[in-house]
Design a protein around this motif. Structure first.
Motif, short mmCIF file in Angstrom:
data_model
loop_
_atom_site.label_atom_id
_atom_site.label_comp_id
_atom_site.label_asym_id
_atom_site.label_seq_id
_atom_site.Cartn_x
_atom_site.Cartn_y
_atom_site.Cartn_z
N GLU A 82 0.81 -1.21 0.00
CA GLU A 82 0.00 0.00 0.00
C GLU A 82 0.85 1.27 0.00
OE1 GLU A 82 -3.37 2.13 2.88
OE2 GLU A 82 -1.82 0.81 3.70
N SER A 83 2.07 1.18 0.48
CA SER A 83 2.92 2.37 0.56
C SER A 83 3.10 3.02 -0.80
CB SER A 83 4.29 2.00 1.14
OG SER A 83 4.18 1.50 2.46
N CYS A 84 3.18 2.19 -1.84
CA CYS A 84 3.35 2.71 -3.20
C CYS A 84 2.09 2.55 -4.05
CB CYS A 84 4.50 2.00 -3.90
SG CYS A 84 6.13 2.49 -3.29
N HIS A 85 1.04 1.98 -3.48
CA HIS A 85 -0.19 1.74 -4.25
C HIS A 85 -1.38 2.15 -3.38
CE1 HIS A 85 1.98 -0.28 -7.47
NE2 HIS A 85 2.67 -0.91 -6.54
N GLN A 86 -1.74 3.43 -3.49
CA GLN A 86 -2.76 4.03 -2.64
C GLN A 86 -4.13 3.97 -3.32
OE1 GLN A 86 -0.60 7.66 -2.95
NE2 GLN A 86 0.29 7.50 -0.91
N GLN A 87 -5.12 3.54 -2.59
CA GLN A 87 -6.44 3.33 -3.20
C GLN A 87 -7.01 4.60 -3.82
OE1 GLN A 87 -9.39 1.49 -0.70
NE2 GLN A 87 -10.95 1.50 -2.27
N PHE A 88 -6.87 5.74 -3.13
CA PHE A 88 -7.47 6.97 -3.66
C PHE A 88 -6.83 7.40 -4.97
CE2 PHE A 88 -4.17 8.30 -0.62
CZ PHE A 88 -3.38 9.13 -1.40
N ALA A 89 -5.65 6.86 -5.28
CA ALA A 89 -4.98 7.14 -6.55
C ALA A 89 -5.09 5.95 -7.50
CB ALA A 89 -3.52 7.48 -6.31
N ALA A 90 -6.17 5.18 -7.35
CA ALA A 90 -6.37 3.97 -8.15
C ALA A 90 -5.20 3.00 -7.96
CB ALA A 90 -6.58 4.29 -9.63
N PHE A 91 -4.70 2.96 -6.72
CA PHE A 91 -3.58 2.11 -6.34
C PHE A 91 -2.30 2.44 -7.10
CE2 PHE A 91 -7.33 -0.23 -4.93
CZ PHE A 91 -6.98 -0.50 -3.62
N ALA A 92 -2.13 3.72 -7.44
CA ALA A 92 -0.84 4.24 -7.87
C ALA A 92 -0.24 5.01 -6.70
CB ALA A 92 -1.01 5.14 -9.09
N HIS A 93 0.88 5.71 -6.91
CA HIS A 93 1.54 6.47 -5.85
C HIS A 93 1.45 7.94 -6.22
CE1 HIS A 93 5.09 6.35 -2.74
NE2 HIS A 93 3.99 6.90 -2.27
N LEU A 94 0.44 8.61 -5.70
CA LEU A 94 0.14 9.98 -6.08
C LEU A 94 1.32 10.91 -5.82
CD1 LEU A 94 -2.32 11.67 -7.15
CD2 LEU A 94 -2.68 12.34 -4.77
N ASP A 95 1.64 11.70 -6.85
CA ASP A 95 2.67 12.74 -6.76
C ASP A 95 4.08 12.21 -6.57
OD1 ASP A 95 0.91 14.85 -7.19
OD2 ASP A 95 0.45 15.08 -5.07
N HIS A 96 4.30 10.92 -6.68
CA HIS A 96 5.65 10.36 -6.60
C HIS A 96 6.08 9.93 -8.01
CE1 HIS A 96 4.96 10.31 -2.32
NE2 HIS A 96 6.19 9.88 -2.10
N PRO A 97 7.03 10.62 -8.62
CA PRO A 97 7.45 10.24 -9.97
C PRO A 97 7.95 8.80 -10.07
CG PRO A 97 8.27 12.42 -9.43
CD PRO A 97 7.70 11.84 -8.16
N VAL A 98 8.69 8.36 -9.04
CA VAL A 98 9.19 6.98 -9.02
C VAL A 98 8.89 6.35 -7.66
CG1 VAL A 98 10.99 7.38 -10.74
CG2 VAL A 98 11.49 7.77 -8.31
N SER A 99 9.04 5.05 -7.59
CA SER A 99 8.72 4.34 -6.36
C SER A 99 9.60 4.82 -5.21
CB SER A 99 8.90 2.83 -6.56
OG SER A 99 10.25 2.53 -6.91
N HIS A 100 9.01 4.85 -4.03
CA HIS A 100 9.67 5.33 -2.82
C HIS A 100 9.64 4.20 -1.81
CE1 HIS A 100 9.94 8.85 0.32
NE2 HIS A 100 10.95 7.99 0.40
N GLY A 101 10.80 3.57 -1.59
CA GLY A 101 10.81 2.36 -0.80
C GLY A 101 11.52 2.46 0.53
N ILE A 102 12.04 1.34 0.96
CA ILE A 102 12.64 1.19 2.27
C ILE A 102 13.87 2.09 2.41
CG2 ILE A 102 14.20 -0.70 1.63
CD1 ILE A 102 13.35 -2.09 4.26
N ASP A 103 14.14 2.54 3.63
CA ASP A 103 15.28 3.42 3.93
C ASP A 103 15.26 4.69 3.11
OD1 ASP A 103 16.27 1.51 5.74
OD2 ASP A 103 17.45 0.51 4.17
#
Length: 345
Positions: A82-103
């Motif tokens: 869910e951190s990178c796939h948010q329901q309100f954004a149709a399970f995308a990552h709103l306003d994040h150009p690329v994936s934002h992960g651990i550390d």
């Protein structure tokens, strides 16, 4: 309203599962013998994924949902799907150009929307995964995303106070295995079916488009539908859409095939829910749908692998562009992005 999933004896889950006046959280717990039936939305083709080898159950779906939202799958228990796939954004990552992960690490590609996945024959921007049941392995084990091993995940799940009982309810066994975990994921993620946008209701004869939206639909079918084929709004092919010239930073599909003719090719994304899932393209370089359209109008870059359909770009007047934008807004499925059954347990 079409009913996509129904339980024998009672119906649950607004929009995706069914309209129901009873609060789903107050509904009786489904017994193990109750089944879930997948019903294909009107006009949709048959799915690629076959649930006959992974029978849908209430408890399997709930287990997959819990896993999707649980950061236990990451190395330090900080990052979930869910951190990178948010329901309100149709399970995308709103306003994040690329994936934002651990550390607090950043990847190189945009986190795509997740819906209608059982119609996909490949996953990721480069198609490097060819089956929905193994797709979660990539983010779980990616050192930039969740950076965990499957062996450690299984150990954590076995030692968890809840998961052994949940796996038992879902699959009838005391074993917790990678295969069962991935099948639970497929039951949950496969049921993220988006089919109730204004466009869908128009196609079913339930509502009318405005004159501007209707004109935009006609423009879309003339100018865009070769790649973004209705009703899924993608043909799931791999194409170079002219973002970069001879030597793109990301080789795209060629990263998987090692073929020169695949350099710069990426999977055609679905345009469903496009208005709520910014930013866009494989690297999230565009912040608005308007910028995406202008790319095709004015900024397509030639290269050896450029899709022939884009050799001369896409000709659109400013008025046609505005009508197209209005139509693309009708692809937002508000029932899907607000459905309570996809939220955390």
């Amino acid at each position: 309203m079409n009913r996509l999933i129904k339980f024998t004896g009672w119906l649950v889950i607004p929009a995706i599962f069914s309209a129901c006046s009873v609060d789903p959280e107050l509904s009786p717990v489904a017994s193990p013998e109750e089944k879930i039936e997948l019903v294909i939305p009107q006009g949709f083709p048959q799915p690629v994924y076959d649930y006959s080898g992974n029978p849908l159950t209430v408890d399997g779906f709930k287990l997959g949902r819990k896993l999707f939202h649980d950061p236990i799958l990451s190395r330090d228990n900080s990052t979930s799907c869910e951190s990178c796939h948010q329901q309100f954004a149709a399970f995308a990552h709103l306003d994040h150009p690329v994936s934002h992960g651990i550390d607090n690490q950043f990847g190189t590609r945009n986190s795509p929307s997740l819906f209608n996945l059982i119609w996909h024959s490949s996953f990721m921007w480069d198609g490097g995964i060819n089956h929905i049941e193994v797709q979660p392995i990539a983010p779980i084990t990616n050192p930039i995303e969740m950076d965990e091993t499957l062996a450690n995940v299984i150990i954590k799940l076995k030692n968890h106070p809840e998961y052994p009982k949940l796996f038992k309810k879902a699959f009838g066994t005391d074993s917790i295995t990678t295969q069962l975990m991935l099948r639970a994921f497929a039951q949950f993620m496969g049921m993220m079916i988006s089919y109730n946008s204004k466009y869908d209701k128009h196609i079913r004869g339930e509502t009318e488009l405005t004159p501007q939206e209707s004109n935009g639909l006609n423009i879309f079918r003339t100018k865009c539908a070769s790649c973004h084929k209705e009703p899924l709004f993608s043909d799931f092919s791999f194409r170079n859409n002219g973002l970069d010239d001879v030597f793109p930073t990301d080789s795209g599909r060629a990263h998987i095939t090692a073929l020169p003719e695949d350099i710069g090719k990426f999977k055609v994304p679905s345009l469903r829910n496009v208005a709520v899932s910014r930013p866009y393209m494989h690297d999230g370089r565009f912040q608005t749908v308007s910028q995406c359209i202008d790319h095709y109008r004015f900024h397509v870059k030639p290269s050896l692998t450029l899709d022939p359909l884009l050799t001369n770009g896409i000709s659109l007047t400013e008025s046609e562009k505005q009508d197209l934008l209005q139509f693309l807004n009708t692809l937002t499925d508000y029932e899907f992005i607000n459905d309570p059954r996809f939220k955390p347990n």
